[in-house]
Design an enzyme around this catalytic site. Structure first.
Site, PDB file in Angstrom:
ATOM      1  N   HIS A  63      30.638  62.139  90.387  1.00  0.00           N
ATOM      2  CA  HIS A  63      29.946  62.385  89.120  1.00  0.00           C
ATOM      3  C   HIS A  63      30.846  63.214  88.222  1.00  0.00           C
ATOM      4  O   HIS A  63      31.570  64.087  88.688  1.00  0.00           O
ATOM      5  CB  HIS A  63      28.640  63.156  89.362  1.00  0.00           C
ATOM      6  N   ASP A 115      22.268  57.344  91.759  1.00  0.00           N
ATOM      7  CA  ASP A 115      22.199  55.903  92.019  1.00  0.00           C
ATOM      8  C   ASP A 115      22.327  55.541  93.487  1.00  0.00           C
ATOM      9  O   ASP A 115      22.105  54.390  93.864  1.00  0.00           O
ATOM     10  CB  ASP A 115      23.317  55.209  91.221  1.00  0.00           C
TER      11      ASP A 115
HETATM   12  C1  SDX Z   1      25.427  57.920  86.390  1.00  0.00           C
HETATM   13  O1  SDX Z   1      27.067  61.317  83.205  1.00  0.00           O
HETATM   14  C2  SDX Z   1      25.927  61.237  83.734  1.00  0.00           C
HETATM   15  O2  SDX Z   1      25.144  62.168  83.710  1.00  0.00           O
HETATM   16  C3  SDX Z   1      25.614  59.897  84.365  1.00  0.00           C
HETATM   17  C4  SDX Z   1      24.304  59.808  85.167  1.00  0.00           C
HETATM   18  C5  SDX Z   1      23.096  59.945  84.255  1.00  0.00           C
HETATM   19  O3  SDX Z   1      22.024  60.377  84.748  1.00  0.00           O
HETATM   20  O4  SDX Z   1      23.190  59.541  83.076  1.00  0.00           O
HETATM   21  O5  SDX Z   1      24.271  60.821  86.135  1.00  0.00           O
HETATM   22  C6  SDX Z   1      24.146  58.450  85.833  1.00  0.00           C
HETATM   23  O6  SDX Z   1      26.128  57.228  85.700  1.00  0.00           O
HETATM   24  C7  SDX Z   1      25.834  58.360  87.785  1.00  0.00           C
HETATM   25  C8  SDX Z   1      27.245  57.793  88.195  1.00  0.00           C
HETATM   26  C9  SDX Z   1      27.030  56.338  88.687  1.00  0.00           C
HETATM   27  N1  SDX Z   1      28.388  55.713  88.927  1.00  0.00           N
HETATM   28  C10 SDX Z   1      28.817  55.478  90.178  1.00  0.00           C
HETATM   29  O7  SDX Z   1      28.239  55.832  91.195  1.00  0.00           O
HETATM   30  C11 SDX Z   1      30.169  54.727  90.198  1.00  0.00           C
HETATM   31  C12 SDX Z   1      31.102  55.370  91.241  1.00  0.00           C
HETATM   32  N2  SDX Z   1      31.529  56.716  90.711  1.00  0.00           N
HETATM   33  C13 SDX Z   1      32.744  56.781  89.979  1.00  0.00           C
HETATM   34  O8  SDX Z   1      33.195  55.663  89.319  1.00  0.00           O
HETATM   35  C14 SDX Z   1      32.986  58.119  89.287  1.00  0.00           C
HETATM   36  O9  SDX Z   1      32.708  59.097  90.212  1.00  0.00           O
HETATM   37  C15 SDX Z   1      32.265  58.414  87.982  1.00  0.00           C
HETATM   38  C16 SDX Z   1      32.462  57.337  86.966  1.00  0.00           C
HETATM   39  C17 SDX Z   1      30.804  58.607  88.212  1.00  0.00           C
HETATM   40  C18 SDX Z   1      32.821  59.729  87.430  1.00  0.00           C
HETATM   41  O10 SDX Z   1      34.143  59.475  87.115  1.00  0.00           O
HETATM   42  P1  SDX Z   1      35.082  60.609  86.477  1.00  0.00           P
HETATM   43  O11 SDX Z   1      34.368  61.885  86.312  1.00  0.00           O
HETATM   44  O12 SDX Z   1      35.769  60.026  85.284  1.00  0.00           O
HETATM   45  O13 SDX Z   1      36.129  60.877  87.628  1.00  0.00           O
HETATM   46  P2  SDX Z   1      37.448  60.060  87.835  1.00  0.00           P
HETATM   47  O14 SDX Z   1      37.176  58.593  87.704  1.00  0.00           O
HETATM   48  O15 SDX Z   1      38.501  60.674  86.961  1.00  0.00           O
HETATM   49  O16 SDX Z   1      37.747  60.355  89.372  1.00  0.00           O
HETATM   50  C19 SDX Z   1      38.326  61.597  89.744  1.00  0.00           C
HETATM   51  C20 SDX Z   1      38.960  61.327  91.112  1.00  0.00           C
HETATM   52  C21 SDX Z   1      39.887  60.098  91.112  1.00  0.00           C
HETATM   53  O17 SDX Z   1      40.851  60.293  92.144  1.00  0.00           O
HETATM   54  P3  SDX Z   1      42.342  60.870  91.720  1.00  0.00           P
HETATM   55  O18 SDX Z   1      42.965  59.783  90.861  1.00  0.00           O
HETATM   56  O19 SDX Z   1      42.088  62.153  90.949  1.00  0.00           O
HETATM   57  O20 SDX Z   1      43.033  61.069  93.047  1.00  0.00           O
HETATM   58  O21 SDX Z   1      37.926  61.030  92.070  1.00  0.00           O
HETATM   59  C22 SDX Z   1      38.093  59.697  92.537  1.00  0.00           C
HETATM   60  C23 SDX Z   1      38.974  58.971  91.546  1.00  0.00           C
HETATM   61  O22 SDX Z   1      39.685  57.917  92.182  1.00  0.00           O
HETATM   62  N3  SDX Z   1      36.759  59.106  92.579  1.00  0.00           N
HETATM   63  C24 SDX Z   1      36.353  58.253  93.513  1.00  0.00           C
HETATM   64  C25 SDX Z   1      35.011  57.976  93.195  1.00  0.00           C
HETATM   65  N4  SDX Z   1      34.667  58.659  92.083  1.00  0.00           N
HETATM   66  C26 SDX Z   1      35.759  59.357  91.706  1.00  0.00           C
HETATM   67  N5  SDX Z   1      36.991  57.701  94.571  1.00  0.00           N
HETATM   68  C27 SDX Z   1      36.252  56.843  95.331  1.00  0.00           C
HETATM   69  N6  SDX Z   1      34.949  56.527  95.096  1.00  0.00           N
HETATM   70  C28 SDX Z   1      34.307  57.083  94.043  1.00  0.00           C
HETATM   71  N7  SDX Z   1      33.028  56.789  93.805  1.00  0.00           N
END
Ligand code: SDX
Length: 429
Positions: A306, A363
């Site tokens: 998140h 989710d």
């Molecule tokens: C919602 O914003 C809100 O409040 C949203 C929400 C709401 O109520 O409105 O809470 C609802 O959208 C919840 C999120 C639902 N999405 C997912 O579950 C999809 C999977 N999660 C990711 O795609 C990710 O965690 C996000 C999109 C939710 C957040 O992404 P960020 O904050 O932009 O973080 P990032 O993509 O920059 O990741 C940071 C690091 C990366 O690794 P490095 O390159 O730094 O080594 O964390 C890793 C990412 O690769 N990472 C994950 C991951 N999420 C982040 N690695 C594996 N699996 C994951 N799910």
């Protein structure tokens, strides 16, 4: 005493005001930066940028706190119903019994959808995703319910708000019935909001739907947990589109489109699809964990991570309990819940997830709960949208009522070609 931040550029020191929120959060006010210093700031994902000051929702990602108008979401999930929480978000205070009754009557009065709108639904391809249909239908509401010049702006907003809260729920159920080729079930004046939705979804002329109070409670909890979440992607879209002074239907339609994304609200559907793949893989989650950790693989563990929560999403904790309760009551066993639990257990012990502060988000369990209620997979994100409506509406209202309201127009840093001349086509390479 006003605090300031000092920045030094080219040997000159500039002071910028610091503003402090009611929970002690601090921000450097850079709104006059370009005017005074000639610079802009750069923050492409807005990870360090506040787009507004808001009194609606407070969340603390480090401590896993979420409150709507100051009330902890845990207390609302336990004691409130979705309509009451929607009233709280939109009006700022919990309603008195008289106010709640009047709000419920208004929602009932606006629960029907213009009969001509059915033609819209009936002409979408059967393969159309319900989120694409919903965003189109919400935008079309302005055509079917035009502004009445005699109304004041406040009257117009109030009626538009109740129309959206009530009709979006009816439209969701209607689209489900139409695409199944079943008779559309109309809203009933004797059923409260959530029970009415379930009845419109699952009642049939040949099999009466029996309202189960535990499923109604679970659906209220589901929608309360989704009701608002400060400046998430879809809410920021509603504020940005709304800042151009479009009508509320158009701004909400933009929010629905943003929520559709698999990185945002579309994740609840993607989680159950991922759990299904693990189930088909004999329950072996290891390849999925490995892919999630592989920097060369774009696969993400859906439902994990998140932008704000760097600890357990408080909503996921409540959702998980609701799954246990509903499945226990239905004496039903869903293998997806076992796989989800196992996946959470493994991930939370894995150094990659620990180091990246990746925990289950809202989710991760929500899809299991929707399956238990009987909601079809391709409607999971529509369910999120119905829940998020009061949040989008309250945030839109707050932005247009803001005395410092401005159209939102970010700047950029240009990295393209420097000035060069036009080359006639006969002289090109
Ligand atoms: C919602 O914003 C809100 O409040 C949203 C929400 C709401 O109520 O409105 O809470 C609802 O959208 C919840 C999120 C639902 N999405 C997912 O579950 C999809 C999977 N999660 C990711 O795609 C990710 O965690 C996000 C999109 C939710 C957040 O992404 P960020 O904050 O932009 O973080 P990032 O993509 O920059 O990741 C940071 C690091 C990366 O690794 P490095 O390159 O730094 O080594 O964390 C890793 C990412 O690769 N990472 C994950 C991951 N999420 C982040 N690695 C594996 N699996 C994951 N799910």
């Amino acid at each position: 005493m006003q605090h300031t931040a000092k920045i030094m550029i080219d040997g000159k020191t500039f002071e910028l005001p610091i503003i402090t929120g009611s929970e002690g959060e601090k921000a450097i006010d850079i709104s006059r930066l370009r005017q005074e210093i000639g610079l802009v700031t750069y923050d492409p994902g807005f990870a360090s940028t506040a787009n507004c000051q808001s009194s609606i929702t407070f969340l603390d990602g480090e401590r896993g706190i979420l409150r709507y108008r100051g009330i902890p979401v845990e207390q609302l999930a336990e004691h409130s119903r979705f309509v009451e929480t929607a009233y709280l978000l939109i009006n700022g205070e919990l309603p008195t019994q008289k106010e709640l009754t009047r709000f419920s009557v208004l929602l009932n009065d606006h629960s029907l959808v213009h009969e001509d709108m059915r033609a819209f639904f009936e002409h979408f391809p059967r393969s159309a995703h319900p989120m694409g249909i919903l965003s189109s239908m919400v935008n079309a509401l302005r055509a079917f319910y035009p502004e009445i010049p005699e109304r004041t702006e406040e009257e117009e907003i109030n009626i538009t708000v109740t129309r959206l809260l009530s009709k979006v729920r009816t439209m969701a159920a209607m689209s489900y019935k139409i695409f199944r080729g079943h008779k559309v079930i109309y809203p009933r004046e004797d059923l409260p909001y959530a029970a009415n939705f379930l009845n419109m979804m699952f009642d049939s002329p040949v099999r009466r739907y029996v309202i189960d109070k535990d499923l109604v409670k679970a659906l209220n909890v589901f929608w309360i947990l989704h009701a608002d979440h400060e400046q998430n992607c879809s809410t920021a879209a509603v504020r940005l589109v709304g800042s151009a002074k479009v009508n509320l239907y158009a701004a909400i339609s933009a929010g629905i489109c943003a929520l559709w994304g698999p990185l945002h609200g579309g994740a609840n559907q993607a989680v159950v699809e991922m759990l299904g793949q693990i189930h088909e893989n004999g329950g072996d989650w290891a390849p999925f964990i490995a892919r999630a950790k592989d920097k060369n693989d774009p696969f993400r563990l859906m439902g994990f991570g998140h932008r704000v929560y760097k600890t357990y999403d408080p909503r996921a904790r409540i959702m998980k309990k609701a799954c246990d309760k509903v499945l226990g009551k239905l004496t039903r066993h869903d293998p997806m819940l076992d796989i989800a639990r196992r996946l959470e257990e493994v991930a939370l012990k894995d150094p990659y997830f620990i180091d990246h502060h990746l925990y289950p988000n809202i989710d991760f369990y929500s899809g299991v709960l929707l399956r238990a209620i009987g909601i079809p997979l391709n409607m999971f994100t529509v369910m999120f949208a119905i829940g998020r409506l009061p949040g989008w509406i309250s945030q839109w209202k707050e932005s247009i009522e803001d005395p410092n309201w401005k159209i939102q127009r970010p700047r950029q840093i240009y990295i393209g070609p420097n000035e060069r001349d036009y080359v006639p086509i006969e002289e090109r390479g």
